[in-house]
Scaffold this motif. Structure first.
Motif, PDB file in Angstrom:
ATOM      1  N   LYS A 207      11.881  10.355   1.050  1.00  0.00           N
ATOM      2  CA  LYS A 207      12.144  11.223   2.322  1.00  0.00           C
ATOM      3  C   LYS A 207      13.676  12.115   1.612  1.00  0.00           C
ATOM      4  CE  LYS A 207      12.537  12.147   7.058  1.00  0.00           C
ATOM      5  NZ  LYS A 207      14.003  12.249   7.482  1.00  0.00           N
ATOM      6  N   ASP A 208      14.394  11.277   0.943  1.00  0.00           N
ATOM      7  CA  ASP A 208      15.868  11.318   0.611  1.00  0.00           C
ATOM      8  C   ASP A 208      15.955  12.620  -0.736  1.00  0.00           C
ATOM      9  OD1 ASP A 208      17.059  10.123   2.563  1.00  0.00           O
ATOM     10  OD2 ASP A 208      17.282   8.391   1.495  1.00  0.00           O
ATOM     11  N   LYS A 209      14.810  12.342  -1.589  1.00  0.00           N
ATOM     12  CA  LYS A 209      14.712  13.043  -2.875  1.00  0.00           C
ATOM     13  C   LYS A 209      13.684  14.357  -2.524  1.00  0.00           C
ATOM     14  CE  LYS A 209      14.818   9.730  -6.454  1.00  0.00           C
ATOM     15  NZ  LYS A 209      13.984   8.991  -7.576  1.00  0.00           N
ATOM     16  N   ALA A 210      12.789  14.316  -1.490  1.00  0.00           N
ATOM     17  CA  ALA A 210      12.029  15.515  -1.591  1.00  0.00           C
ATOM     18  C   ALA A 210      12.737  16.626  -1.322  1.00  0.00           C
ATOM     19  CB  ALA A 210      11.251  15.196  -0.145  1.00  0.00           C
ATOM     20  N   PRO A 211      13.793  17.257  -0.851  1.00  0.00           N
ATOM     21  CA  PRO A 211      14.155  18.249  -0.700  1.00  0.00           C
ATOM     22  C   PRO A 211      14.616  18.890  -2.084  1.00  0.00           C
ATOM     23  CG  PRO A 211      15.170  17.293   1.046  1.00  0.00           C
ATOM     24  CD  PRO A 211      14.425  16.033   0.219  1.00  0.00           C
ATOM     25  N   MET A 212      15.277  17.858  -3.065  1.00  0.00           N
ATOM     26  CA  MET A 212      15.822  18.149  -4.266  1.00  0.00           C
ATOM     27  C   MET A 212      14.655  18.584  -5.173  1.00  0.00           C
ATOM     28  SD  MET A 212      16.141  16.651  -7.247  1.00  0.00           S
ATOM     29  CE  MET A 212      15.994  14.983  -6.941  1.00  0.00           C
ATOM     30  N   LEU A 213      13.542  17.578  -4.986  1.00  0.00           N
ATOM     31  CA  LEU A 213      12.220  18.218  -5.653  1.00  0.00           C
ATOM     32  C   LEU A 213      11.744  19.279  -5.443  1.00  0.00           C
ATOM     33  CD1 LEU A 213      10.835  14.412  -5.784  1.00  0.00           C
ATOM     34  CD2 LEU A 213      12.152  15.680  -7.660  1.00  0.00           C
ATOM     35  N   ARG A 214      11.568  19.644  -4.139  1.00  0.00           N
ATOM     36  CA  ARG A 214      11.058  21.002  -3.622  1.00  0.00           C
ATOM     37  C   ARG A 214      11.750  22.218  -4.345  1.00  0.00           C
ATOM     38  NH1 ARG A 214      13.203  21.865   1.958  1.00  0.00           N
ATOM     39  NH2 ARG A 214      15.190  22.216   0.512  1.00  0.00           N
ATOM     40  N   ASP A 215      13.053  22.099  -4.339  1.00  0.00           N
ATOM     41  CA  ASP A 215      14.047  23.243  -4.848  1.00  0.00           C
ATOM     42  C   ASP A 215      13.921  23.173  -6.368  1.00  0.00           C
ATOM     43  OD1 ASP A 215      14.652  23.565  -2.317  1.00  0.00           O
ATOM     44  OD2 ASP A 215      16.514  22.923  -2.463  1.00  0.00           O
ATOM     45  N   LYS A 216      13.581  22.142  -6.936  1.00  0.00           N
ATOM     46  CA  LYS A 216      13.497  22.059  -8.558  1.00  0.00           C
ATOM     47  C   LYS A 216      12.294  22.706  -8.966  1.00  0.00           C
ATOM     48  CE  LYS A 216      13.695  18.505 -12.184  1.00  0.00           C
ATOM     49  NZ  LYS A 216      13.732  16.869 -12.278  1.00  0.00           N
ATOM     50  N   ILE A 217      11.221  22.970  -8.033  1.00  0.00           N
ATOM     51  CA  ILE A 217       9.991  23.524  -8.399  1.00  0.00           C
ATOM     52  C   ILE A 217      10.265  25.116  -8.447  1.00  0.00           C
ATOM     53  CG2 ILE A 217       7.746  24.464  -7.282  1.00  0.00           C
ATOM     54  CD1 ILE A 217       7.197  21.799  -8.241  1.00  0.00           C
ATOM     55  N   MET A 218      11.038  25.603  -7.668  1.00  0.00           N
ATOM     56  CA  MET A 218      11.621  26.986  -7.678  1.00  0.00           C
ATOM     57  C   MET A 218      12.072  27.174  -8.977  1.00  0.00           C
ATOM     58  SD  MET A 218      10.245  28.273  -5.207  1.00  0.00           S
ATOM     59  CE  MET A 218       9.413  27.197  -3.965  1.00  0.00           C
ATOM     60  N   GLU A 219      13.061  26.521  -9.583  1.00  0.00           N
ATOM     61  CA  GLU A 219      13.761  26.694 -10.747  1.00  0.00           C
ATOM     62  C   GLU A 219      12.743  26.764 -11.947  1.00  0.00           C
ATOM     63  OE1 GLU A 219      16.291  23.290 -11.604  1.00  0.00           O
ATOM     64  OE2 GLU A 219      16.951  23.672  -9.421  1.00  0.00           O
ATOM     65  N   HIS A 220      11.450  26.203 -11.810  1.00  0.00           N
ATOM     66  CA  HIS A 220      10.514  26.095 -12.882  1.00  0.00           C
ATOM     67  C   HIS A 220       9.281  27.106 -12.699  1.00  0.00           C
ATOM     68  CE1 HIS A 220      12.752  22.429 -13.591  1.00  0.00           C
ATOM     69  NE2 HIS A 220      12.114  22.507 -14.913  1.00  0.00           N
ATOM     70  N   PHE A 221       9.193  27.658 -11.412  1.00  0.00           N
ATOM     71  CA  PHE A 221       8.105  28.576 -11.053  1.00  0.00           C
ATOM     72  C   PHE A 221       8.222  29.928 -11.832  1.00  0.00           C
ATOM     73  CE2 PHE A 221       6.011  31.494  -8.340  1.00  0.00           C
ATOM     74  CZ  PHE A 221       4.649  30.639  -8.251  1.00  0.00           C
ATOM     75  N   SER A 222       6.919  30.417 -12.397  1.00  0.00           N
ATOM     76  CA  SER A 222       6.875  31.524 -12.747  1.00  0.00           C
ATOM     77  C   SER A 222       5.739  32.452 -12.227  1.00  0.00           C
ATOM     78  CB  SER A 222       6.372  31.361 -14.385  1.00  0.00           C
ATOM     79  OG  SER A 222       5.981  32.642 -14.695  1.00  0.00           O
ATOM     80  N   MET A 223       5.915  33.784 -11.951  1.00  0.00           N
ATOM     81  CA  MET A 223       4.971  34.570 -11.309  1.00  0.00           C
ATOM     82  C   MET A 223       3.874  34.531 -12.056  1.00  0.00           C
ATOM     83  SD  MET A 223       6.112  35.196  -8.292  1.00  0.00           S
ATOM     84  CE  MET A 223       5.269  36.849  -7.611  1.00  0.00           C
ATOM     85  N   GLU A 224       3.961  34.270 -13.467  1.00  0.00           N
ATOM     86  CA  GLU A 224       2.643  34.361 -14.546  1.00  0.00           C
ATOM     87  C   GLU A 224       1.845  33.223 -14.366  1.00  0.00           C
ATOM     88  OE1 GLU A 224       2.767  36.962 -16.503  1.00  0.00           O
ATOM     89  OE2 GLU A 224       4.477  37.507 -15.381  1.00  0.00           O
TER      90      GLU A 224
END
Ligand SMILES: NC(=O)c1ccc[n+]([C@@H]2O[C@H](COP(=O)([O-])OP(=O)(O)OC[C@H]3O[C@@H](n4cnc5c(N)ncnc54)[C@H](OP(=O)(O)O)[C@@H]3O)[C@@H](O)[C@H]2O)c1
Length: 240
Positions: A207-224
């Motif tokens: 539970k504690d790590k989930a928000p950080m991991l959720r936001d990390k996805i956005m850093e690696h996400f590409s529209m491609e």
């Protein structure tokens, strides 16, 4: 059964299609007014928000989480016994910061509090593409499973049976207070797991790590990215 859906985005329209193909009656509304449904393609009968809650067995809320407070006065007009299903997830960049959730309140507990109603959480841990394209018949090897949570066991069973009809196994993830185990940032979130794998993933949630991991996805996400790229990124970052 008779279903009402509020929200005609990828999730609401995919669910509507599955429902209609399984012989259910479906009405679809937009929380802001019927004019917002114009030029949108979906199956089901377009109606106003006032009409969507009438004469139904199940109401599905397929909306951004931040919209929930504004639909309380619509949802409260449901007859007693109508099952209210929440599909939403919290993304601060979209939903604005919600302090209670930031301080650890489970997302669907917050939704239930806003609506002042008990809810069932479903359709929230599979991507809309998965829902639309990756359902398979019961017994198929590798069948993808969906997590479902809720305090009312008989209502939860009805929704689990319906999800099964839609092409997915289910895992009972406990009460609404337990539903953080498949919020964004957890191993169960949009990673396309089988029933056995999903059961294990729910237990691995942090539970504690989930928000950080959720936001990390956005850093690696590409529209491609393709759909498979997104699932693989989720699997990698969410520690599967
Ligand atoms: N998409 C996915 O893969 C996925 C997977 C799992 C769970 N979810 C969750 O399921 C929920 C629905 O997601 P979605 O992808 O279907 O689409 P969405 O972008 O959240 O939009 C859903 C519907 O809400 C409408 N809407 C947007 N802003 C609104 C506002 N301020 N007031 C009233 N209605 C508004 C949209 O209209 P417009 O189309 O006109 O904007 C659309 O009809 C979300 O909470 C999402 O986090 C999504």
């Amino acid at each position: 059964m008779k279903f009402g859906i509020i929200g005609a985005g990828p999730i609401g329209t995919s669910i509507a299609k599955k429902l209609v193909s399984n012989g259910h009656e479906v009405k679809v509304a937009d929380a802001r007014g019927i004019a917002y449904l114009e030029e949108k393609e979906f199956v089901g009968t377009p109606v106003s928000a006032e009409e969507v809650v009438q004469f139904i067995d199940v109401l599905i809320l397929a909306l951004p989480l931040h919209v929930m407070p504004s639909i309380r006065t619509i949802v409260e007009k449901c007859d007693e016994g109508v099952i209210v299903v929440d599909t939403s997830n919290y993304y601060p960049f979209r939903d604005n910061r919600i302090e209670e959730i930031e301080n650890g309140m489970v997302e669907s507990v917050w939704v239930s509090n806003q609506l002042r109603l008990p809810i069932i959480k479903a359709f929230s841990n599979l991507l809309a593409y998965t829902l639309a394209h990756k359902g398979t018949p019961v017994g198929t090897t590798g069948r993808i499973a969906m997590a479902i949570a809720g305090d009312n066991v008989s209502q939860k069973q009805i929704i689990m049976d319906f999800v099964n009809q839609c092409g997915f196994d289910t895992v009972d993830a406990g009460s609404i207070a337990d539903s953080w185990t498949f919020q964004p940032g957890t191993p169960a979130y949009c990673t396309e797991l089988t029933q056995e794998e999903l059961t294990e993933a729910l237990q691995k949630a942090n539970k504690d790590k989930a928000p950080m991991l959720r936001d990390k996805i956005m850093e690696h996400f590409s529209m491609e990215f393709t759909h498979e790229d997104i699932v693989n990124l989720n699997r990698k970052i969410y520690n599967l």
